[in-house]
Design a protein around this motif. Structure first.
Motif, PDB file in Angstrom:
ATOM      1  N   SER A 127      -0.401 -11.499   1.933  1.00  0.00           N
ATOM      2  CA  SER A 127       0.321 -10.816   0.683  1.00  0.00           C
ATOM      3  C   SER A 127      -0.554  -9.600   0.366  1.00  0.00           C
ATOM      4  CB  SER A 127       0.728 -11.914  -0.399  1.00  0.00           C
ATOM      5  OG  SER A 127      -0.431 -12.310  -0.852  1.00  0.00           O
ATOM      6  N   GLY A 128      -1.677  -9.865   0.081  1.00  0.00           N
ATOM      7  CA  GLY A 128      -2.291  -8.545  -0.299  1.00  0.00           C
ATOM      8  C   GLY A 128      -2.235  -7.444   0.616  1.00  0.00           C
ATOM      9  N   ALA A 129      -2.359  -7.686   1.652  1.00  0.00           N
ATOM     10  CA  ALA A 129      -1.978  -6.507   2.702  1.00  0.00           C
ATOM     11  C   ALA A 129      -0.599  -6.028   2.701  1.00  0.00           C
ATOM     12  CB  ALA A 129      -2.274  -6.875   4.497  1.00  0.00           C
ATOM     13  N   TRP A 130       0.315  -6.711   2.689  1.00  0.00           N
ATOM     14  CA  TRP A 130       1.594  -6.177   2.286  1.00  0.00           C
ATOM     15  C   TRP A 130       1.762  -5.032   0.978  1.00  0.00           C
ATOM     16  CZ3 TRP A 130       4.267 -11.864   2.602  1.00  0.00           C
ATOM     17  CH2 TRP A 130       4.374 -12.192   3.915  1.00  0.00           C
ATOM     18  N   ILE A 131       1.258  -5.753  -0.016  1.00  0.00           N
ATOM     19  CA  ILE A 131       1.289  -5.019  -1.348  1.00  0.00           C
ATOM     20  C   ILE A 131       0.378  -3.630  -1.314  1.00  0.00           C
ATOM     21  CG2 ILE A 131       0.489  -5.417  -3.608  1.00  0.00           C
ATOM     22  CD1 ILE A 131       1.234  -8.318  -3.548  1.00  0.00           C
ATOM     23  N   PHE A 132      -0.609  -4.053  -0.692  1.00  0.00           N
ATOM     24  CA  PHE A 132      -1.752  -2.667  -0.475  1.00  0.00           C
ATOM     25  C   PHE A 132      -0.938  -1.673   0.176  1.00  0.00           C
ATOM     26  CE2 PHE A 132      -5.192  -0.328   1.019  1.00  0.00           C
ATOM     27  CZ  PHE A 132      -5.975  -0.141   0.004  1.00  0.00           C
ATOM     28  N   VAL A 133      -0.494  -1.798   1.645  1.00  0.00           N
ATOM     29  CA  VAL A 133       0.340  -0.816   2.158  1.00  0.00           C
ATOM     30  C   VAL A 133       1.349  -0.405   1.620  1.00  0.00           C
ATOM     31  CG1 VAL A 133       1.349  -0.585   4.637  1.00  0.00           C
ATOM     32  CG2 VAL A 133      -0.769  -1.802   4.263  1.00  0.00           C
ATOM     33  N   SER A 134       2.142  -1.195   1.181  1.00  0.00           N
ATOM     34  CA  SER A 134       3.677  -0.843   0.393  1.00  0.00           C
ATOM     35  C   SER A 134       3.335   0.092  -0.828  1.00  0.00           C
ATOM     36  CB  SER A 134       4.359  -2.134  -0.089  1.00  0.00           C
ATOM     37  OG  SER A 134       3.716  -2.444  -1.151  1.00  0.00           O
ATOM     38  N   GLU A 135       2.164   0.021  -1.300  1.00  0.00           N
ATOM     39  CA  GLU A 135       1.782   0.784  -2.575  1.00  0.00           C
ATOM     40  C   GLU A 135       1.053   2.092  -2.215  1.00  0.00           C
ATOM     41  OE1 GLU A 135       1.644  -2.766  -6.074  1.00  0.00           O
ATOM     42  OE2 GLU A 135      -0.148  -1.408  -5.368  1.00  0.00           O
ATOM     43  N   PHE A 136       0.870   2.216  -0.909  1.00  0.00           N
ATOM     44  CA  PHE A 136       0.193   3.549  -0.422  1.00  0.00           C
ATOM     45  C   PHE A 136       1.179   4.503   0.575  1.00  0.00           C
ATOM     46  CE2 PHE A 136      -4.539   2.811  -1.054  1.00  0.00           C
ATOM     47  CZ  PHE A 136      -4.780   4.273  -1.180  1.00  0.00           C
ATOM     48  N   VAL A 137       1.972   3.633   1.208  1.00  0.00           N
ATOM     49  CA  VAL A 137       2.917   4.734   2.202  1.00  0.00           C
ATOM     50  C   VAL A 137       3.838   5.303   1.604  1.00  0.00           C
ATOM     51  CG1 VAL A 137       2.091   3.022   4.172  1.00  0.00           C
ATOM     52  CG2 VAL A 137       4.343   2.772   3.175  1.00  0.00           C
ATOM     53  N   SER A 138       4.441   6.269   2.225  1.00  0.00           N
ATOM     54  CA  SER A 138       5.757   6.890   1.690  1.00  0.00           C
ATOM     55  C   SER A 138       6.783   5.901   1.899  1.00  0.00           C
ATOM     56  CB  SER A 138       6.121   8.135   2.500  1.00  0.00           C
ATOM     57  OG  SER A 138       7.378   8.541   2.333  1.00  0.00           O
ATOM     58  N   LYS A 139       7.629   5.775   0.891  1.00  0.00           N
ATOM     59  CA  LYS A 139       8.768   4.704   0.861  1.00  0.00           C
ATOM     60  C   LYS A 139       9.620   5.011   2.119  1.00  0.00           C
ATOM     61  CE  LYS A 139       7.212   2.680  -2.750  1.00  0.00           C
ATOM     62  NZ  LYS A 139       6.437   1.413  -2.403  1.00  0.00           N
ATOM     63  N   LYS A 140       9.534   6.343   2.464  1.00  0.00           N
ATOM     64  CA  LYS A 140      10.477   6.530   3.584  1.00  0.00           C
ATOM     65  C   LYS A 140       9.996   5.962   4.823  1.00  0.00           C
ATOM     66  CE  LYS A 140      12.001  11.129   2.070  1.00  0.00           C
ATOM     67  NZ  LYS A 140      11.750  12.802   2.196  1.00  0.00           N
ATOM     68  N   ARG A 141       8.699   5.584   4.978  1.00  0.00           N
ATOM     69  CA  ARG A 141       8.266   4.882   6.023  1.00  0.00           C
ATOM     70  C   ARG A 141       7.724   3.493   5.901  1.00  0.00           C
ATOM     71  NH1 ARG A 141      10.535   8.197   7.910  1.00  0.00           N
ATOM     72  NH2 ARG A 141       9.853  10.051   9.194  1.00  0.00           N
ATOM     73  N   LEU A 142       8.331   2.843   4.832  1.00  0.00           N
ATOM     74  CA  LEU A 142       8.017   1.341   4.346  1.00  0.00           C
ATOM     75  C   LEU A 142       8.265   0.581   5.452  1.00  0.00           C
ATOM     76  CD1 LEU A 142       7.228  -0.407   1.907  1.00  0.00           C
ATOM     77  CD2 LEU A 142       9.601  -0.633   1.391  1.00  0.00           C
ATOM     78  N   GLY A 143       9.550   0.529   5.950  1.00  0.00           N
ATOM     79  CA  GLY A 143       9.668  -0.294   7.170  1.00  0.00           C
ATOM     80  C   GLY A 143       8.632  -0.350   8.233  1.00  0.00           C
TER      81      GLY A 143
END
Length: 416
Positions: A127-143
């Motif tokens: 879950s930490g990896a999910w959150i960490f990445v989601s808060e870094f990447v552009s929301k256009k590339r979230l998927g």
């Protein structure tokens, strides 16, 4: 862009190691039963080994609560490093663990401690990896980014599977039990230490920096999450049902291929590896498509496709492999669990709320799924597939109906 890419790669390494160790422990369970437990009979040592394995699952929620709390209070980066440390050190120690014959019950005790320590770490790692990445990447590339994380988790299964096959191919049974089983754990520990070094280069997420600057950090984020995000936690539980389906179709169901299909052990393992590759490709493809065509639209389409092929391989043995592999590709819908989970909690309590809901659900479902599959695999597996489809569709429905107006959800594309 470069910083987001680097942090995504470094964040994925812990998940690979987790699932690599997961499959190794299962495949070498019979070996552990012989070398780490007293040999009173043939039955109980193996049961004790699975109990030791299960102890890691039971420890997950505790690790989630403690480490996720500090992730919301002290920052994502440092806690993400600690969770990796708690996972790598026990994995490396396992490669050198003395046997029951050498030190008696101390070996048994140490095996349990190692599994519990791994469980505590894993509680916050994925879950930490999910959150960490989601808060870094552009929301256009979230998927695509979270599809990549889901793919790398599954890659750990493939690597563990291949490592086990290699050991049994090059060593005989006596050599495996004597020393060869330690080799893949040593390799995993070595690369774990390398991954740990790389994690020292992680940056703190912009989202956490923002709430820290605005002094919005909560004293007890989990308590606040339990009060204000009950529906989000329910959705997490439903999405965890979808996630554990990957374990069912990739790791548990293939154990019955020999009797179901009348194939050899080698052929069964080949089918399993092909399935793992298909779900890796499915996670990447669906994450990529979701960023362009809409998260809900792609999740809905592939949920239906998964149901169609999943039910089909339960009935048509002559087309089993084709339907099974297509179902696994469609099961890339596991990528939508982190996509949705990370967006339905506000930043200041995201780690605590998500980790708690996900790990409690996973601990329960991870325990029950093997029994469910064992009961249903021969004639009724299609019922389990239908259950997964309903859970996925219901999670989409709940997000759209109950949470669509929340500002935190504006990053998701509501195209159907």
């Amino acid at each position: 862009m470069q910083k987001a890419f680097k942090n995504t790669i470094y964040a994925s390494l812990g998940g690979i190691l987790e699932f690599y160790d997961f499959v190794l422990f299962i495949f070498f369970a019979s070996v552990f039963a012989k070398i780490f437990f007293p040999q009173n009979d043939d039955f109980w040592p193996l049961i004790y080994t699975y109990v030791a394995f299960g102890a890691g699952y039971l420890a997950r929620p505790f690790g989630a609560v403690v480490l996720a709390h500090f992730a919301d209070v002290k920052g994502r980066k440092n806690v993400f490093y600690i969770s990796m440390l708690l996972m790598v050190v026990p994995s490396f120690v396992l490669a050198f663990l003395p046997t029951y014959e050498s030190v008696g019950l101390l070996a048994t005790f140490m095996l349990f401690i190692i599994r519990i320590a791994q469980g505590l770490a894993i509680g916050a790692e994925v879950s930490g990896a999910w959150i960490f990445v989601s808060e870094f990447v552009s929301k256009k590339r979230l998927g695509l980014a979270l599809g990549f994380i889901s793919a790398t988790l599954t890659l750990g299964l493939l690597l563990g599977n291949l490592a086990t096959l290699s050991i049994y191919a090059y060593f005989d049974k006596e050599e495996v039990e004597s020393f060869a089983w330690r080799i893949p754990f040593f390799i995993g520990g070595f690369f774990g230490i390398l991954a740990l070094f790389l994690r020292t280069k992680l940056n703190e997420t912009p989202a956490f920096k923002n709430i820290k600057e605005k002094e919005k950090i909560l004293n007890f984020p989990l308590l606040q999450a339990l009060k204000t995000h009950k529906k989000s936690m329910l959705i997490c539980a439903l999405l965890t049902v979808v996630l554990t389906s990957g374990v069912a179709t990739l790791m548990i169901l293939p154990q019955y291929f020999e009797s179901l299909l009348g194939v050899s052990k080698t052929t069964a393992l080949t089918y399993q590896n092909l399935a793992i590759i298909m779900i890796i490709l499915g996670s990447l493809a669906q994450g990529y498509l979701a960023d362009f065509l809409g998260h809900f639209r792609i999740c809905l389409i592939f949920t239906v496709v998964f149901g169609a092929f999943g039910i089909s391989f339960s009935f048509y043995n002559e087309w089993f492999l084709s339907f099974y592999l297509l179902a696994c590709f469609a099961q890339g819908i596991i990528a939508f669990a982190p996509i949705f989970m990370t967006q339905i909690f506000t930043t200041e309590l995201r780690s605590s709320g998500l980790s708690f809901a996900y790990n409690i659900s996973y601990a329960i479902l991870g325990f029950l799924t093997p029994f469910i599959v064992n009961f249903m695999y021969e004639k009724y597996f299609y019922i389990y597939i239908i259950f997964i489809v309903i859970a996925s569709l219901l999670s989409i429905f709940l997000i759209k109906v109950f949470l669509k107006q929340k500002p935190v959800l504006k990053t998701l594309k509501y195209k159907l």
